[in-house]
Design an enzyme around this catalytic site. Structure first.
Site, PDB file in Angstrom:
ATOM      1  N   HIS A 199      40.369  -2.168 -54.834  1.00  0.00           N
ATOM      2  CA  HIS A 199      40.556  -1.041 -55.751  1.00  0.00           C
ATOM      3  C   HIS A 199      41.519  -0.068 -55.080  1.00  0.00           C
ATOM      4  CE1 HIS A 199      36.808   0.906 -53.731  1.00  0.00           C
ATOM      5  NE2 HIS A 199      37.863   1.547 -53.288  1.00  0.00           N
ATOM      6  N   HIS A 219      35.076   8.225 -54.489  1.00  0.00           N
ATOM      7  CA  HIS A 219      36.030   8.833 -53.540  1.00  0.00           C
ATOM      8  C   HIS A 219      36.034  10.346 -53.722  1.00  0.00           C
ATOM      9  CE1 HIS A 219      37.232   4.638 -54.169  1.00  0.00           C
ATOM     10  NE2 HIS A 219      37.798   4.658 -52.980  1.00  0.00           N
ATOM     11  N   HIS A 261      43.425  -1.561 -44.967  1.00  0.00           N
ATOM     12  CA  HIS A 261      44.275  -0.392 -45.172  1.00  0.00           C
ATOM     13  C   HIS A 261      43.779   0.740 -44.294  1.00  0.00           C
ATOM     14  CE1 HIS A 261      41.028   0.119 -48.130  1.00  0.00           C
ATOM     15  NE2 HIS A 261      41.461   1.289 -48.555  1.00  0.00           N
ATOM     16  N   GLU A 312      35.282  -0.577 -46.550  1.00  0.00           N
ATOM     17  CA  GLU A 312      34.804  -0.751 -47.938  1.00  0.00           C
ATOM     18  C   GLU A 312      34.496  -2.203 -48.289  1.00  0.00           C
ATOM     19  OE1 GLU A 312      37.578   2.298 -50.363  1.00  0.00           O
ATOM     20  OE2 GLU A 312      38.352   0.269 -50.320  1.00  0.00           O
TER      21      GLU A 312
END
Ligand code: FE
Length: 287
Positions: free
Chosen positions: A12, A59, A194, A241
Protein backbone atom coordinates in the site's frame (compact mmCIF):
# COMPACT_ATOMS: atom_id res chain seq x y z
CA UNK A 1 -20.90 -21.82 6.84
CA UNK A 2 -18.61 -19.14 5.53
CA UNK A 3 -15.59 -20.00 3.39
CA UNK A 4 -12.12 -18.52 3.07
CA UNK A 5 -11.80 -18.32 -0.71
CA UNK A 6 -8.27 -17.01 -0.78
CA UNK A 7 -5.85 -14.30 0.19
CA UNK A 8 -4.09 -11.29 -1.24
CA UNK A 9 -0.87 -9.66 -0.09
CA UNK A 10 -0.35 -6.18 -1.50
CA UNK A 11 1.80 -3.13 -1.04
CA UNK A 12 0.00 0.00 0.00
CA UNK A 13 1.39 3.42 -0.85
CA UNK A 14 0.17 6.91 -1.74
CA UNK A 15 2.33 6.63 -4.87
CA UNK A 16 0.10 3.78 -6.11
CA UNK A 17 -2.92 6.01 -5.63
CA UNK A 18 -1.32 8.83 -7.61
CA UNK A 19 -0.50 6.50 -10.47
CA UNK A 20 -4.03 5.06 -10.53
CA UNK A 21 -5.85 8.37 -10.15
CA UNK A 22 -3.82 10.02 -12.92
CA UNK A 23 -4.62 7.17 -15.28
CA UNK A 24 -1.01 5.95 -15.51
CA UNK A 25 -1.65 2.37 -14.38
CA UNK A 26 -1.46 1.06 -17.94
CA UNK A 27 1.75 2.85 -18.88
CA UNK A 28 4.93 0.96 -19.65
CA UNK A 29 6.45 2.29 -16.45
CA UNK A 30 3.75 0.92 -14.18
CA UNK A 31 2.37 -2.10 -16.03
CA UNK A 32 4.77 -4.50 -14.22
CA UNK A 33 2.84 -3.77 -11.03
CA UNK A 34 -0.64 -2.79 -12.15
CA UNK A 35 -0.87 -5.62 -14.68
CA UNK A 36 -0.78 -8.05 -11.77
CA UNK A 37 -3.54 -6.14 -10.00
CA UNK A 38 -5.61 -6.54 -13.17
CA UNK A 39 -5.10 -10.29 -12.89
CA UNK A 40 -6.22 -10.18 -9.26
CA UNK A 41 -9.34 -8.24 -10.23
CA UNK A 42 -10.20 -10.79 -12.93
CA UNK A 43 -9.70 -13.62 -10.44
CA UNK A 44 -11.98 -11.95 -7.88
CA UNK A 45 -14.58 -11.35 -10.56
CA UNK A 46 -14.50 -15.09 -11.25
CA UNK A 47 -14.66 -16.34 -7.66
CA UNK A 48 -17.06 -13.58 -6.51
CA UNK A 49 -16.23 -13.13 -2.83
CA UNK A 50 -18.96 -11.58 -0.70
CA UNK A 51 -16.56 -9.71 1.58
CA UNK A 52 -12.91 -8.66 1.76
CA UNK A 53 -11.29 -8.75 5.21
CA UNK A 54 -8.52 -6.14 4.93
CA UNK A 55 -5.61 -6.04 7.38
CA UNK A 56 -3.77 -2.73 7.26
CA UNK A 57 -2.17 -0.07 9.39
CA UNK A 58 -3.52 3.42 9.81
CA UNK A 59 -1.03 6.24 9.10
CA UNK A 60 -2.24 8.77 11.71
CA UNK A 61 -5.38 9.39 9.66
CA UNK A 62 -7.98 7.79 11.92
CA UNK A 63 -5.96 7.05 15.07
CA UNK A 64 -3.72 9.51 16.84
CA UNK A 65 -1.11 9.56 19.58
CA UNK A 66 -3.71 9.95 22.34
CA UNK A 67 -4.84 6.32 21.90
CA UNK A 68 -3.34 3.78 19.54
CA UNK A 69 -4.75 0.22 19.54
CA UNK A 70 -2.61 -2.86 18.91
CA UNK A 71 -5.46 -4.37 16.88
CA UNK A 72 -8.79 -2.77 15.95
CA UNK A 73 -11.76 -3.95 13.88
CA UNK A 74 -14.37 -1.83 12.14
CA UNK A 75 -17.98 -2.83 12.80
CA UNK A 76 -19.66 -0.01 10.87
CA UNK A 77 -22.11 -0.02 7.96
CA UNK A 78 -19.69 2.09 5.95
CA UNK A 79 -16.22 3.62 6.16
CA UNK A 80 -15.47 7.09 4.79
CA UNK A 81 -12.23 7.68 2.91
CA UNK A 82 -9.74 9.60 5.09
CA UNK A 83 -8.30 12.91 4.00
CA UNK A 84 -4.55 12.32 4.18
CA UNK A 85 -3.69 15.95 3.65
CA UNK A 86 -4.59 16.59 0.02
CA UNK A 87 -8.33 16.04 0.27
CA UNK A 88 -9.97 12.62 0.33
CA UNK A 89 -9.78 10.62 -2.91
CA UNK A 90 -12.87 10.81 -5.02
CA UNK A 91 -14.46 7.53 -3.96
CA UNK A 92 -17.69 6.86 -2.07
CA UNK A 93 -17.45 5.40 1.45
CA UNK A 94 -16.58 1.72 1.49
CA UNK A 95 -19.45 -0.54 2.45
CA UNK A 96 -18.99 -2.64 5.58
CA UNK A 97 -20.42 -5.98 6.73
CA UNK A 98 -21.27 -5.32 10.39
CA UNK A 99 -22.69 -8.77 11.05
CA UNK A 100 -19.49 -10.51 9.96
CA UNK A 101 -17.40 -7.89 11.82
CA UNK A 102 -19.20 -8.59 15.10
CA UNK A 103 -18.98 -12.34 14.60
CA UNK A 104 -15.23 -12.18 13.94
CA UNK A 105 -14.76 -9.84 16.92
CA UNK A 106 -16.59 -12.21 19.29
CA UNK A 107 -14.71 -15.20 17.97
CA UNK A 108 -11.27 -13.51 18.25
CA UNK A 109 -11.96 -12.32 21.80
CA UNK A 110 -13.12 -15.81 22.77
CA UNK A 111 -9.86 -17.02 21.22
CA UNK A 112 -7.87 -14.71 23.57
CA UNK A 113 -7.23 -11.86 21.10
CA UNK A 114 -8.52 -8.65 22.67
CA UNK A 115 -9.46 -6.34 19.82
CA UNK A 116 -10.48 -2.67 19.95
CA UNK A 117 -13.96 -2.08 18.49
CA UNK A 118 -14.46 0.85 16.10
CA UNK A 119 -18.06 1.90 15.54
CA UNK A 120 -16.73 4.58 13.22
CA UNK A 121 -13.58 4.39 11.17
CA UNK A 122 -12.08 6.43 8.37
CA UNK A 123 -9.87 4.31 6.17
CA UNK A 124 -6.66 5.62 4.62
CA UNK A 125 -4.30 4.37 1.91
CA UNK A 126 -3.60 1.24 3.97
CA UNK A 127 -7.00 0.05 2.70
CA UNK A 128 -7.76 2.25 -0.24
CA UNK A 129 -4.56 2.15 -2.29
CA UNK A 130 -4.97 -1.41 -3.62
CA UNK A 131 -8.78 -1.46 -3.51
CA UNK A 132 -9.80 0.34 -6.73
CA UNK A 133 -7.51 -1.96 -8.72
CA UNK A 134 -9.09 -5.16 -7.44
CA UNK A 135 -12.73 -4.18 -7.02
CA UNK A 136 -14.74 -5.03 -10.15
CA UNK A 137 -17.53 -2.49 -9.83
CA UNK A 138 -16.60 -0.84 -13.13
CA UNK A 139 -17.42 2.58 -11.79
CA UNK A 140 -20.72 1.68 -10.09
CA UNK A 141 -19.63 2.37 -6.51
CA UNK A 142 -17.90 -0.49 -4.71
CA UNK A 143 -18.70 -4.09 -5.49
CA UNK A 144 -16.98 -5.57 -2.47
CA UNK A 145 -17.93 -4.88 1.15
CA UNK A 146 -14.93 -4.67 3.45
CA UNK A 147 -14.21 -5.53 7.08
CA UNK A 148 -11.26 -3.27 7.96
CA UNK A 149 -8.81 -4.54 10.56
CA UNK A 150 -6.09 -2.15 11.72
CA UNK A 151 -2.91 -3.38 13.36
CA UNK A 152 -0.10 -1.56 15.07
CA UNK A 153 3.13 -1.44 13.11
CA UNK A 154 3.76 2.20 14.02
CA UNK A 155 4.10 2.86 17.74
CA UNK A 156 6.43 0.66 19.75
CA UNK A 157 6.00 -1.71 21.45
CA UNK A 158 4.54 -3.55 18.45
CA UNK A 159 2.83 -6.94 18.63
CA UNK A 160 5.33 -9.69 17.80
CA UNK A 161 5.36 -11.16 14.29
CA UNK A 162 4.22 -14.45 15.85
CA UNK A 163 1.16 -12.66 17.19
CA UNK A 164 0.19 -11.69 13.64
CA UNK A 165 0.60 -15.27 12.47
CA UNK A 166 -1.48 -16.71 15.30
CA UNK A 167 -4.11 -14.03 14.79
CA UNK A 168 -4.40 -15.17 11.17
CA UNK A 169 -5.05 -18.71 12.34
CA UNK A 170 -7.69 -17.45 14.77
CA UNK A 171 -9.19 -15.37 11.97
CA UNK A 172 -9.61 -18.53 9.90
CA UNK A 173 -11.48 -20.19 12.76
CA UNK A 174 -13.62 -17.06 13.14
CA UNK A 175 -14.58 -16.89 9.47
CA UNK A 176 -15.26 -20.62 9.14
CA UNK A 177 -17.62 -20.48 12.14
CA UNK A 178 -19.77 -17.71 10.63
CA UNK A 179 -23.15 -19.37 10.05
CA UNK A 180 -24.00 -17.85 6.67
CA UNK A 181 -22.72 -19.30 3.42
CA UNK A 182 -20.53 -16.42 2.26
CA UNK A 183 -17.10 -16.33 0.65
CA UNK A 184 -14.35 -14.21 2.22
CA UNK A 185 -10.99 -13.17 0.79
CA UNK A 186 -8.42 -12.01 3.34
CA UNK A 187 -6.12 -9.16 2.29
CA UNK A 188 -2.90 -8.14 4.06
CA UNK A 189 -1.38 -4.83 2.99
CA UNK A 190 1.93 -3.08 3.56
CA UNK A 191 5.56 -3.14 2.50
CA UNK A 192 7.67 -4.36 1.02
CA UNK A 193 11.05 -2.65 1.45
CA UNK A 194 11.01 1.10 1.92
CA UNK A 195 12.58 3.66 4.20
CA UNK A 196 11.11 7.13 4.30
CA UNK A 197 13.45 8.85 6.75
CA UNK A 198 17.16 9.26 7.50
CA UNK A 199 20.31 8.70 5.43
CA UNK A 200 18.96 5.44 3.96
CA UNK A 201 15.88 7.21 2.56
CA UNK A 202 14.68 5.53 -0.61
CA UNK A 203 16.76 2.37 -0.27
CA UNK A 204 15.11 -0.63 -1.92
CA UNK A 205 16.23 -4.05 -0.67
CA UNK A 206 15.43 -6.42 -3.48
CA UNK A 207 17.08 -9.44 -1.84
CA UNK A 208 14.97 -9.04 1.28
CA UNK A 209 11.80 -8.51 -0.74
CA UNK A 210 12.32 -11.60 -2.89
CA UNK A 211 13.19 -13.69 0.15
CA UNK A 212 10.08 -12.46 1.95
CA UNK A 213 7.82 -13.34 -0.99
CA UNK A 214 9.28 -16.84 -1.12
CA UNK A 215 8.98 -17.36 2.63
CA UNK A 216 5.45 -16.02 3.06
CA UNK A 217 4.31 -18.48 0.39
CA UNK A 218 6.25 -21.60 1.31
CA UNK A 219 7.36 -21.25 4.91
CA UNK A 220 5.50 -18.36 6.56
CA UNK A 221 6.41 -19.37 10.10
CA UNK A 222 10.03 -18.56 9.26
CA UNK A 223 9.05 -14.90 9.16
CA UNK A 224 7.85 -15.11 12.76
CA UNK A 225 11.47 -15.70 13.79
CA UNK A 226 12.48 -12.21 12.68
CA UNK A 227 12.32 -9.43 15.27
CA UNK A 228 10.91 -6.05 14.33
CA UNK A 229 14.47 -4.74 14.39
CA UNK A 230 15.55 -7.47 11.95
CA UNK A 231 12.78 -6.50 9.54
CA UNK A 232 13.64 -2.81 9.78
CA UNK A 233 17.33 -3.46 9.19
CA UNK A 234 16.70 -5.85 6.32
CA UNK A 235 13.95 -3.95 4.52
CA UNK A 236 14.08 -0.39 5.84
CA UNK A 237 12.20 1.10 8.77
CA UNK A 238 8.76 1.12 7.15
CA UNK A 239 9.18 -2.42 5.83
CA UNK A 240 8.10 -3.71 9.24
CA UNK A 241 4.54 -3.36 7.89
CA UNK A 242 4.98 -6.63 6.01
CA UNK A 243 4.13 -8.53 9.19
CA UNK A 244 0.52 -7.78 8.28
CA UNK A 245 0.78 -10.30 5.46
CA UNK A 246 1.19 -12.95 8.20
CA UNK A 247 -2.45 -12.50 9.24
CA UNK A 248 -3.54 -13.09 5.64
CA UNK A 249 -1.26 -16.11 5.24
CA UNK A 250 -2.23 -17.49 8.64
CA UNK A 251 -5.88 -17.49 7.57
CA UNK A 252 -5.12 -19.71 4.55
CA UNK A 253 -4.45 -23.43 4.37
CA UNK A 254 -0.75 -24.29 4.65
CA UNK A 255 -0.95 -25.81 1.16
CA UNK A 256 -2.04 -22.55 -0.50
CA UNK A 257 0.32 -21.31 -3.20
CA UNK A 258 0.28 -17.94 -4.95
CA UNK A 259 -1.21 -18.19 -8.43
CA UNK A 260 -0.62 -14.49 -9.16
CA UNK A 261 2.57 -12.76 -8.13
CA UNK A 262 4.45 -9.64 -9.14
CA UNK A 263 7.43 -7.84 -7.67
CA UNK A 264 8.47 -4.43 -8.94
CA UNK A 265 11.40 -2.54 -7.41
CA UNK A 266 10.82 0.99 -8.59
CA UNK A 267 11.88 4.41 -7.37
CA UNK A 268 11.80 4.27 -3.55
CA UNK A 269 9.85 1.06 -2.94
CA UNK A 270 9.77 -2.62 -3.51
CA UNK A 271 6.15 -3.08 -4.64
CA UNK A 272 4.52 -6.49 -4.60
CA UNK A 273 1.25 -8.27 -4.99
CA UNK A 274 0.53 -11.94 -4.38
CA UNK A 275 -2.80 -13.77 -4.61
CA UNK A 276 -3.66 -17.21 -3.27
CA UNK A 277 -6.68 -19.23 -4.23
CA UNK A 278 -7.56 -21.52 -1.33
CA UNK A 279 -7.96 -25.05 -2.62
CA UNK A 280 -9.85 -26.04 0.51
CA UNK A 281 -12.03 -23.12 1.47
CA UNK A 282 -13.85 -24.62 4.43
CA UNK A 283 -11.95 -27.43 6.10
CA UNK A 284 -9.34 -27.62 8.80
CA UNK A 285 -6.79 -25.10 9.92
CA UNK A 286 -3.37 -24.19 8.69
CA UNK A 287 -1.75 -25.46 11.88
FE1 FE B 1 2.19 2.06 5.25
Amino acid sequence: MARVLGGIGASHAPSMEQVYDRGHAGTEEWRPLFGAFDEVRKWLERIRPDVLFVVYNDHFDHFWLDAWPQFAIGVAEEYPIADEGQGARDFPPIQGHPDLSWHILRSLVADEFDITVCQEMEVDHGVISPLPMIDFSRGAGWQLPVVPFASNVILHPLPLPRRFWKLGQALRRAILSYPEDIGVVVVGTGGLSHQLTGPAFGAVKQDFDREFLKAIAADPERITHYTHEDLMKLGGTEAVEVVQWLIMRGALPASAVPHIEAYYAHRIMGYAVQAYEATDATKGTNA
